[in-house]
Design an enzyme around this catalytic site. Structure first.
Site, PDB file in Angstrom:
ATOM      1  N   TYR A 270      38.333  37.656  33.564  1.00 19.21           N
ATOM      2  CA  TYR A 270      37.416  38.708  33.118  1.00 19.21           C
ATOM      3  C   TYR A 270      38.146  39.717  32.232  1.00 19.21           C
ATOM      4  O   TYR A 270      37.645  40.100  31.171  1.00 19.21           O
ATOM      5  CB  TYR A 270      36.812  39.406  34.344  1.00 19.21           C
ATOM      6  CG  TYR A 270      35.886  40.543  34.022  1.00 19.21           C
ATOM      7  CD1 TYR A 270      34.633  40.300  33.467  1.00 19.21           C
ATOM      8  CD2 TYR A 270      36.247  41.858  34.282  1.00 19.21           C
ATOM      9  CE1 TYR A 270      33.766  41.342  33.174  1.00 19.21           C
ATOM     10  CE2 TYR A 270      35.392  42.903  33.998  1.00 19.21           C
ATOM     11  CZ  TYR A 270      34.156  42.644  33.455  1.00 19.21           C
ATOM     12  OH  TYR A 270      33.303  43.678  33.168  1.00 19.21           O
TER      13      TYR A 270
ATOM     14  N   SER B  57      35.691  46.921  29.336  1.00 19.75           N
ATOM     15  CA  SER B  57      35.937  47.162  30.755  1.00 19.75           C
ATOM     16  C   SER B  57      37.353  47.683  30.940  1.00 19.75           C
ATOM     17  O   SER B  57      38.266  47.278  30.208  1.00 19.75           O
ATOM     18  CB  SER B  57      35.775  45.870  31.557  1.00 19.75           C
ATOM     19  OG  SER B  57      36.218  46.052  32.892  1.00 19.75           O
TER      20      SER B  57
END
Length: 193
Positions: free
Chosen positions: A98, A85
């Site tokens: 995250y 990501s």
């Protein structure tokens, strides 16, 4: 099958029994927990790292886990693509948990590439930005948040899962045979411009 020795062996055995060999594997695991650093709980940490890091790592590395179990079935020149990501790079507020979990994949691509190259296997990572997926929808973003995100994307839209899939397919193909240990960012320019 994430992290299950028996399931990993069973899958590898089924494929071997059918004389199936593999040219590529896409490792896509993830949940997104966003919130202020001060509010992140130990349970949220454990769940995020169990799903985003521990499962894929043990799929990749542990004894008789998935990639190790599949390694004998991977053809020379095979490719493993990990799904990361852009949050690992952009320092977005409320994404520390995250982002940290996804940053591990960038390291995995480099270190596992070095370990698996003697087997003829390449490892790379794709790092998407905001892509319209069920996970994106589960975050329950309101219209104001969505508009703020769109302003940050130079292309002015969210990505499509088909665009990520096309990049994964390219990395799995022989045409990308000279790409190894690399991260390809797919974010409409958000982290680049």
């Amino acid at each position: 099958m994430v992290g299950t020795v028996t399931a990993a062996r069973e899958l590898a055995q089924r494929l071997a029994d059918e004389h199936i060999t593999l040219d590529g594997v896409f490792v896509n695991a993830g949940i997104a927990t966003f919130g202020p650093f001060a509010d992140i709980t130990e349970n949220a940490w454990d769940e995020t790292f169990a799903i985003n890091v521990k499962g894929p790592y043990f799929i990749l590395k542990g004894p008789y886990f998935q990639i190790q179990a599949l390694l004998p079935l991977l053809n020379a020149g095979a490719s493993i693509v990990l799904n990361g990501s852009i949050n690992a790079h952009i320092g977005m507020p409320m994404s520390s948990l995250y982002a940290a979990s996804k940053a591990a994949f960038v390291s995995f691509a480099k270190t596992l590439s070095a370990e698996l190259l003697p087997c003829g296997v390449r490892v790379n990572v794709v790092s998407p930005g905001s892509v319209t997926t069920p996970l994106h929808e589960k975050l329950g973003l309101d219209d104001d948040t969505t508009a703020q995100m769109l302003v940050q994307i130079p292309l002015g839209r969210f990505g499509k899962s088909s665009e990520v899939a096309a990049t994964v397919l390219h990395l799995a193909s022989p045409e990308s045979g000279f790409i190894v240990g690399t991260e390809i960012v797919i974010d409409g320019g958000m982290s680049q411009l």
